[in-house]
Design a protein around this motif. Structure first.
Motif, short mmCIF file in Angstrom:
data_model
loop_
_atom_site.label_atom_id
_atom_site.label_comp_id
_atom_site.label_asym_id
_atom_site.label_seq_id
_atom_site.Cartn_x
_atom_site.Cartn_y
_atom_site.Cartn_z
N TYR A 1 19.46 -5.90 29.32
CA TYR A 1 20.24 -7.10 29.03
C TYR A 1 21.75 -6.85 28.96
O TYR A 1 22.53 -7.79 29.02
CB TYR A 1 19.78 -7.73 27.71
CG TYR A 1 19.86 -6.82 26.51
CD1 TYR A 1 21.03 -6.72 25.78
CD2 TYR A 1 18.77 -6.05 26.11
CE1 TYR A 1 21.12 -5.87 24.68
CE2 TYR A 1 18.85 -5.21 25.02
CZ TYR A 1 20.02 -5.13 24.30
OH TYR A 1 20.10 -4.29 23.23
N ARG A 2 22.16 -5.59 28.83
CA ARG A 2 23.60 -5.30 28.71
C ARG A 2 24.37 -5.84 29.90
O ARG A 2 25.40 -6.51 29.76
CB ARG A 2 23.83 -3.79 28.59
CG ARG A 2 25.30 -3.41 28.33
CD ARG A 2 25.68 -2.09 28.97
NE ARG A 2 25.55 -2.13 30.41
CZ ARG A 2 26.48 -2.64 31.24
NH1 ARG A 2 27.59 -3.17 30.76
NH2 ARG A 2 26.29 -2.63 32.54
N ASN B 1 9.01 -19.64 28.63
CA ASN B 1 9.68 -18.85 29.68
C ASN B 1 9.32 -17.36 29.65
O ASN B 1 9.82 -16.60 30.48
CB ASN B 1 11.19 -19.00 29.55
CG ASN B 1 11.68 -20.38 29.94
OD1 ASN B 1 11.91 -20.66 31.11
ND2 ASN B 1 11.82 -21.26 28.94
N PHE B 2 8.49 -16.97 28.71
CA PHE B 2 8.12 -15.55 28.56
C PHE B 2 7.05 -15.18 29.57
O PHE B 2 6.07 -15.90 29.74
CB PHE B 2 7.61 -15.31 27.13
CG PHE B 2 7.44 -13.86 26.77
CD1 PHE B 2 8.51 -13.12 26.31
CD2 PHE B 2 6.20 -13.23 26.89
CE1 PHE B 2 8.36 -11.79 25.95
CE2 PHE B 2 6.05 -11.90 26.53
CZ PHE B 2 7.13 -11.18 26.07
N GLU B 3 7.24 -14.06 30.26
CA GLU B 3 6.25 -13.59 31.23
C GLU B 3 5.83 -12.16 30.88
O GLU B 3 6.65 -11.35 30.46
CB GLU B 3 6.82 -13.63 32.65
CG GLU B 3 7.10 -15.03 33.18
CD GLU B 3 7.53 -15.02 34.63
OE1 GLU B 3 7.55 -13.93 35.24
OE2 GLU B 3 7.85 -16.10 35.16
N ILE B 4 4.55 -11.88 31.08
CA ILE B 4 4.01 -10.54 30.83
C ILE B 4 3.76 -9.85 32.16
O ILE B 4 3.19 -10.45 33.09
CB ILE B 4 2.71 -10.62 30.00
CG1 ILE B 4 3.01 -11.19 28.61
CG2 ILE B 4 2.07 -9.24 29.88
CD1 ILE B 4 1.79 -11.38 27.75
N HIS B 5 4.20 -8.61 32.28
CA HIS B 5 4.09 -7.85 33.52
C HIS B 5 3.39 -6.52 33.23
O HIS B 5 3.65 -5.88 32.21
CB HIS B 5 5.46 -7.55 34.12
CG HIS B 5 6.36 -8.73 34.22
ND1 HIS B 5 6.56 -9.44 35.38
CD2 HIS B 5 7.14 -9.34 33.28
CE1 HIS B 5 7.41 -10.42 35.17
NE2 HIS B 5 7.78 -10.39 33.90
N PRO C 1 1.54 3.91 32.91
CA PRO C 1 1.14 2.50 32.96
C PRO C 1 1.63 1.76 31.73
O PRO C 1 1.39 2.16 30.60
CB PRO C 1 -0.40 2.59 32.99
CG PRO C 1 -0.67 3.90 33.67
CD PRO C 1 0.41 4.83 33.17
N SER C 2 2.37 0.67 31.96
CA SER C 2 3.08 0.00 30.87
C SER C 2 2.98 -1.52 30.99
O SER C 2 2.85 -2.06 32.09
CB SER C 2 4.56 0.41 30.87
OG SER C 2 4.72 1.81 30.72
N THR C 3 3.04 -2.17 29.84
CA THR C 3 3.07 -3.63 29.78
C THR C 3 4.41 -4.07 29.23
O THR C 3 4.85 -3.58 28.18
CB THR C 3 1.93 -4.17 28.88
OG1 THR C 3 0.67 -3.73 29.40
CG2 THR C 3 1.96 -5.69 28.84
N LEU C 4 5.07 -4.97 29.95
CA LEU C 4 6.39 -5.44 29.56
C LEU C 4 6.43 -6.96 29.52
O LEU C 4 5.68 -7.63 30.22
CB LEU C 4 7.47 -4.94 30.53
CG LEU C 4 7.80 -3.46 30.52
CD1 LEU C 4 6.88 -2.69 31.44
CD2 LEU C 4 9.24 -3.23 30.93
N GLY C 5 7.32 -7.47 28.69
CA GLY C 5 7.60 -8.89 28.67
C GLY C 5 9.00 -9.13 29.18
O GLY C 5 9.87 -8.27 29.06
N SER C 6 9.23 -10.28 29.79
CA SER C 6 10.56 -10.61 30.28
C SER C 6 10.94 -12.02 29.87
O SER C 6 10.09 -12.91 29.79
CB SER C 6 10.64 -10.47 31.80
OG SER C 6 9.86 -11.47 32.44
N ILE C 7 12.23 -12.20 29.62
CA ILE C 7 12.81 -13.50 29.29
C ILE C 7 14.04 -13.67 30.18
O ILE C 7 14.86 -12.75 30.28
CB ILE C 7 13.24 -13.59 27.81
CG1 ILE C 7 12.06 -13.24 26.89
CG2 ILE C 7 13.77 -14.98 27.48
CD1 ILE C 7 12.46 -13.09 25.43
N PRO C 8 14.22 -14.81 30.84
CA PRO C 8 15.41 -15.01 31.68
C PRO C 8 16.69 -14.85 30.87
O PRO C 8 16.81 -15.38 29.77
CB PRO C 8 15.25 -16.44 32.20
CG PRO C 8 13.78 -16.72 32.10
CD PRO C 8 13.31 -15.98 30.89
#
Length: 232
Positions: A87-88, A32-36, A105-112
């Motif tokens: 997440y708060r 479920n991990f996505e990289i943006h 310019p940044s790279t982020l990961g997201s988890i539902p």
């Protein structure tokens, strides 16, 4: 291949969370991990949106801010790799009370958040991880509120520069703060007008505490800056 890359990123960058998960929980995170990738000043989420993801900054810089009266921003927090945010509101079942955007310019990961909540409900170690994170952030926010309301302009600006130095460190010259902010952003971080930020920076330069070249700020006399920050 993508799944292997994501697992490598999580294992290396999210090690604090990874180590408290069992194999099945890890598999669910990887699935479920996505990289943006975000451009400079690109919005990640805005105030009033549903908090659907836990965000993790993998590379770059991110600011969390709140719009105030007259459209003026108040920067609440600056993030560096690897820090978690967003997440708060999800845990509180609220909409976001602030906004976040990429400072560069940044790279982020997201988890539902739905997955995060489910994992937390079954993993006490993960629950304690987030309790400690939230407690630390709450303590920092309390201290910041006191400083922004009780310190004079010089103290607020000095503290903001110390925070930037401690958060992002120095360039190779061991003096230039490793983040380049506009005067408006510095003002928004210090709870002052842009004109006051410009005047106070100029005063610090005249006092040989700083050297300023555009957005590059070099701390020449850190003990003096810390003294101003401490005594406000």
């Amino acid at each position: 291949m993508l799944k292997t890359t994501i697992e490598k990123v999580i294992n290396e960058d999210l090690s604090a969370i990874w180590t408290v998960l069992d194999n099945e929980e890890r598999r669910r995170i990887v699935d479920n991990f996505e990289i943006h990738n975000f451009k400079k000043n690109q919005i990640i989420y805005t105030q009033g949106e549903e908090a659907e993801h836990l965000w993790c900054l993998l590379k770059g810089k991110v600011k969390m801010y709140k719009d105030g009266i007259g459209g003026r921003q108040q920067i609440l927090r600056l993030f560096r790799p690897v820090q978690y945010f967003g997440y708060r509101a999800g845990f509180a079942n609220e909409q976001h009370m602030s906004s976040a955007c990429a400072f560069e310019p940044s790279t982020l990961g997201s988890i539902p958040m739905s997955l995060v909540k489910d994992l937390v409900s079954h993993n006490i170690k993960l629950a304690w991880f987030f309790i400690e994170e939230l407690s630390h952030n709450l303590g920092g926010s309390d201290a910041r509120i006191v400083n922004l309301t009780q310190k004079h302009i010089r103290g607020r600006l000095a503290e903001a520069l110390i925070v930037l130095r401690e958060n992002y460190g120095y360039e190779d010259d061991n003096a230039t703060i490793k983040i380049y902010m506009s005067r408006e952003d510095i003002a928004n971080l210090s709870n002052m007008t842009t004109s006051n930020a410009i005047r106070t920076l100029s005063a610090f330069v005249n006092e040989k505490i700083l050297a300023v070249d555009g957005r590059r700020i070099k701390i020449i006399n850190e003990p003096a800056l810390r003294k101003i920050s401490k005594f406000g």
